[in-house]
Motif scaffolding. Structure first.
Motif, PDB file in Angstrom:
ATOM      1  N   ASP A  46     -31.861 -22.795 -15.006  1.00 54.91           N
ATOM      2  CA  ASP A  46     -31.839 -24.231 -15.281  1.00 54.91           C
ATOM      3  C   ASP A  46     -33.064 -24.685 -16.066  1.00 54.91           C
ATOM      4  OD1 ASP A  46     -29.475 -24.373 -13.839  1.00 54.91           O
ATOM      5  OD2 ASP A  46     -30.520 -24.709 -11.949  1.00 54.91           O
ATOM      6  N   GLY A  47     -33.568 -23.802 -16.936  1.00 54.12           N
ATOM      7  CA  GLY A  47     -34.694 -24.168 -17.767  1.00 54.12           C
ATOM      8  C   GLY A  47     -36.047 -24.067 -17.087  1.00 54.12           C
ATOM      9  N   ALA A  48     -36.082 -23.641 -15.820  1.00 58.53           N
ATOM     10  CA  ALA A  48     -37.334 -23.538 -15.077  1.00 58.53           C
ATOM     11  C   ALA A  48     -37.580 -22.090 -14.669  1.00 58.53           C
ATOM     12  CB  ALA A  48     -37.290 -24.431 -13.840  1.00 58.53           C
ATOM     13  N   TYR A  49     -38.795 -21.613 -14.921  1.00 54.91           N
ATOM     14  CA  TYR A  49     -39.154 -20.263 -14.502  1.00 54.91           C
ATOM     15  C   TYR A  49     -39.740 -20.297 -13.093  1.00 54.91           C
ATOM     16  CZ  TYR A  49     -38.223 -18.929 -19.279  1.00 54.91           C
ATOM     17  OH  TYR A  49     -37.597 -18.705 -20.469  1.00 54.91           O
ATOM     18  N   ASN A  50     -39.822 -19.106 -12.479  1.00 57.05           N
ATOM     19  CA  ASN A  50     -40.310 -18.988 -11.107  1.00 57.05           C
ATOM     20  C   ASN A  50     -39.454 -19.807 -10.149  1.00 57.05           C
ATOM     21  OD1 ASN A  50     -43.160 -19.032 -12.896  1.00 57.05           O
ATOM     22  ND2 ASN A  50     -42.875 -17.305 -11.516  1.00 57.05           N
ATOM     23  N   GLU A  51     -38.142 -19.719 -10.352  1.00 62.72           N
ATOM     24  CA  GLU A  51     -37.209 -20.422  -9.496  1.00 62.72           C
ATOM     25  C   GLU A  51     -35.937 -19.599  -9.350  1.00 62.72           C
ATOM     26  OE1 GLU A  51     -35.233 -24.418 -10.414  1.00 62.72           O
ATOM     27  OE2 GLU A  51     -37.105 -24.990  -9.408  1.00 62.72           O
ATOM     28  N   ALA A  52     -35.374 -19.562  -8.151  1.00 64.95           N
ATOM     29  CA  ALA A  52     -34.161 -18.785  -7.889  1.00 64.95           C
ATOM     30  C   ALA A  52     -33.269 -19.543  -6.922  1.00 64.95           C
ATOM     31  CB  ALA A  52     -34.509 -17.412  -7.321  1.00 64.95           C
ATOM     32  N   SER A  53     -31.999 -19.179  -6.895  1.00 65.53           N
ATOM     33  CA  SER A  53     -31.066 -19.743  -5.923  1.00 65.53           C
ATOM     34  C   SER A  53     -29.974 -18.722  -5.648  1.00 65.53           C
ATOM     35  CB  SER A  53     -30.455 -21.058  -6.418  1.00 65.53           C
ATOM     36  OG  SER A  53     -29.601 -20.825  -7.522  1.00 65.53           O
ATOM     37  N   LEU A  54     -29.413 -18.790  -4.456  1.00 61.55           N
ATOM     38  CA  LEU A  54     -28.315 -17.925  -4.059  1.00 61.55           C
ATOM     39  C   LEU A  54     -27.191 -18.804  -3.524  1.00 61.55           C
ATOM     40  CD1 LEU A  54     -30.325 -15.184  -2.101  1.00 61.55           C
ATOM     41  CD2 LEU A  54     -29.422 -14.996  -4.423  1.00 61.55           C
ATOM     42  N   SER A  55     -25.974 -18.601  -4.029  1.00 62.65           N
ATOM     43  CA  SER A  55     -24.832 -19.361  -3.545  1.00 62.65           C
ATOM     44  C   SER A  55     -23.569 -18.546  -3.735  1.00 62.65           C
ATOM     45  CB  SER A  55     -24.716 -20.708  -4.269  1.00 62.65           C
ATOM     46  OG  SER A  55     -24.499 -20.515  -5.654  1.00 62.65           O
TER      47      SER A  55
ATOM     48  N   SER B  77     -14.421 -25.425  -6.890  1.00 63.36           N
ATOM     49  CA  SER B  77     -15.798 -25.202  -7.323  1.00 63.36           C
ATOM     50  C   SER B  77     -16.820 -25.374  -6.210  1.00 63.36           C
ATOM     51  CB  SER B  77     -16.139 -26.159  -8.474  1.00 63.36           C
ATOM     52  OG  SER B  77     -16.024 -27.510  -8.044  1.00 63.36           O
ATOM     53  N   ARG B  78     -16.415 -25.810  -5.028  1.00 66.62           N
ATOM     54  CA  ARG B  78     -17.373 -26.065  -3.951  1.00 66.62           C
ATOM     55  C   ARG B  78     -17.900 -24.763  -3.356  1.00 66.62           C
ATOM     56  NH1 ARG B  78     -14.960 -31.293  -0.614  1.00 66.62           N
ATOM     57  NH2 ARG B  78     -14.431 -32.516  -2.454  1.00 66.62           N
ATOM     58  N   ARG B  79     -19.202 -24.779  -3.076  1.00 69.36           N
ATOM     59  CA  ARG B  79     -19.856 -23.639  -2.438  1.00 69.36           C
ATOM     60  C   ARG B  79     -20.786 -24.169  -1.356  1.00 69.36           C
ATOM     61  NH1 ARG B  79     -22.002 -20.471  -7.733  1.00 69.36           N
ATOM     62  NH2 ARG B  79     -22.091 -22.624  -8.497  1.00 69.36           N
ATOM     63  N   PHE B  80     -20.393 -23.993  -0.108  1.00 72.53           N
ATOM     64  CA  PHE B  80     -21.223 -24.448   1.005  1.00 72.53           C
ATOM     65  C   PHE B  80     -22.325 -23.438   1.328  1.00 72.53           C
ATOM     66  CE2 PHE B  80     -17.272 -26.807   1.685  1.00 72.53           C
ATOM     67  CZ  PHE B  80     -17.777 -28.095   1.844  1.00 72.53           C
ATOM     68  N   LEU B  81     -22.077 -22.166   1.038  1.00 71.23           N
ATOM     69  CA  LEU B  81     -23.094 -21.132   1.220  1.00 71.23           C
ATOM     70  C   LEU B  81     -24.068 -21.234   0.050  1.00 71.23           C
ATOM     71  CD1 LEU B  81     -23.723 -18.599   3.066  1.00 71.23           C
ATOM     72  CD2 LEU B  81     -22.636 -17.257   1.268  1.00 71.23           C
ATOM     73  N   ASP B  82     -25.225 -21.868   0.264  1.00 69.84           N
ATOM     74  CA  ASP B  82     -26.083 -22.209  -0.870  1.00 69.84           C
ATOM     75  C   ASP B  82     -27.516 -22.449  -0.394  1.00 69.84           C
ATOM     76  OD1 ASP B  82     -27.221 -23.109  -3.204  1.00 69.84           O
ATOM     77  OD2 ASP B  82     -25.720 -24.651  -3.601  1.00 69.84           O
ATOM     78  N   THR B  83     -28.463 -21.720  -0.967  1.00 70.92           N
ATOM     79  CA  THR B  83     -29.873 -21.910  -0.613  1.00 70.92           C
ATOM     80  C   THR B  83     -30.509 -23.070  -1.359  1.00 70.92           C
ATOM     81  OG1 THR B  83     -30.649 -20.415  -2.352  1.00 70.92           O
ATOM     82  CG2 THR B  83     -30.124 -19.438  -0.206  1.00 70.92           C
TER      83      THR B  83
END
Length: 405
Positions: free
Chosen positions: A227-236, A245-251
């Motif tokens: 998303d244009g930002a470094y040093n950032e992660a997400s898991l879903s 498109s919904r994802r409830f499993l999401d950090t």
């Protein structure tokens, strides 16, 4: 056009064009249509893949849950080229809704060299052979979708459309694959990512009607970015059925210096029985708070009711779908191949301040292969989500019609 795509597209088109003026065209009478140029020095084969999904959710104990619907999951169109000097080029677009941001995405643009004899050097944008469920074709999957932990671990440094350079080694009883990776072609904001990934497998048991394969894999990304930002992660993750498109499993977004995933795998066939299992632990190294962990696993099994059982594919160290020597013809008593399957999968993304939830799903499946190019899948899911402030139960029925040229 994105990195890797332009030079590989030009190479794919320029080499056949150079020989077209002095070559004849040949179309085989059977099998996939093939265009041959230069007395067979250049061979072009079309790629066409369609996956149409429909799903219905029910028995949801809370409002605002998953929604029923349909999805053109995959709509891939492209070309595979066999070129002189042991080179192979692949260029594929995916117009499927699940991977679309505007109207389509580049799925693969790769160049492979098989001149080593014992392995392949591959560069471009493609799906690295990382993990058992990720290494093979989705047309050979036991269920409509991979187990969610497989997709979560692949997001670390591999997955589809990943910019990568790697070496894939194939021997009689073992294999190895190693890659240096960048971002994903479908996510321009991820292009700054840098990582490595690898997988090794071994066959300790192989005899008539039985084969067992062991393996291990790992992935590491030392330069996260999204998303244009470094040093950032997400898991879903999705609920293993992508009609919503919904994802409830999401950090959510997590500040990260690096992230990694690793785990073992086990698979094998005994007569008509087939089984496979994988475990993954995922780590997010944060600048404050140390390493946060997620984990997950699945175990799956199938039985081929009609047709030849699943077979081992030494090219990718995965397993091919059941097959039948005769396509469906009810009048002649030919029914193709039929397979029943079951799976239990778990993904847990909770560790201290990391609260992405837990997802557990039982899945039962019935797969029918009326023709080598056609597949019909029916899945039933019984799922449970444990989130920070609530729990959710759901049941779902999914249907997929697939065609692969």
């Amino acid at each position: 056009m994105r990195p890797f795509a332009t030079p590989l597209l030009l190479l794919t088109l320029a080499l056949p064009s150079a020989t077209l003026a002095q070559s004849g065209l040949e179309w085989p009478e059977e099998g996939v249509p093939e265009l041959r140029l230069g007395d067979g020095a250049v061979q072009l084969a079309p790629v066409l893949r369609l996956d149409l999904d429909a799903g219905a959710y029910g028995d949801q104990d809370r409002p605002g849950g998953f929604r029923s619907g349909t999805n053109l999951r995959r709509a891939r169109l492209g070309v595979e080229a066999s070129l002189p000097h042991d080179l192979e080029a692949t260029f594929i677009w995916d117009f499927g809704a699940a991977s679309v941001r505007d109207a389509s995405d580049l799925y693969e643009a790769s160049l492979a060299w098989d001149g080593l004899g014992w392995g392949t050097v591959r560069v471009g944008a493609y799906k690295p052979q990382h993990m058992l469920e990720q290494a093979g074709s989705s047309f050979d999957l036991l269920f409509i979708e991979r187990a969610v932990i497989s997709d979560l671990a692949a997001d670390v440094a591999t997955g589809t459309g990943r910019q990568a350079a790697g070496l894939e080694v194939r021997r009689d009883r073992w294999s190895m694959a190693a890659y240096i990776t960048g971002g994903e072609m479908s996510k321009p904001q991820s292009w700054g990512q840098r990582g490595v990934a690898g997988r090794v497998t071994a066959i300790p048991l192989r005899q008539e009607g039985m084969l067992v394969q062991l393996g291990a894999n790992a992935a590491y990304q030392w330069r996260p970015g999204q998303d244009g930002a470094y040093n950032e992660a997400s898991l879903s993750g999705y609920p293993e059925l992508r009609v919503d498109s919904r994802r409830f499993l999401d950090t959510g977004d997590v500040e990260a210096d690096s992230l990694w995933a690793a785990g073992p795998e086990l698979s094998g066939v005994a007569g008509r029985f087939f089984g496979q299992a994988e475990y993954q632990v995922i780590g997010i190294d944060t600048p404050r708070g140390g390493t946060r962990h997620g984990e997950g696993w699945y175990v799956a099994a199938s039985f081929t009711l009609i047709g030849a059982a699943r077979s081992h594919d030494p090219e990718t160290a995965t397993w091919k779908r059941p097959s039948s020597p005769e396509p469906f013809d009810a009048a002649a008593g030919h029914w193709g191949a039929l397979e029943v399957a079951g799976r239990y999968s778990v993904a847990d993304l909770r560790d201290g301040p990391l609260q992405g939830g837990v997802q557990r799903i039982w899945t039962a499946g019935l797969n029918w292969y009326p023709h080598p190019m056609v597949k019909v899948m029916l899945n039933y899911q019984d799922g449970h989500l444990l989130l920070t402030d609530e729990s959710r139960n759901f049941k779902a029925i999914g249907l997929r019609l697939s065609y692969s040229l």
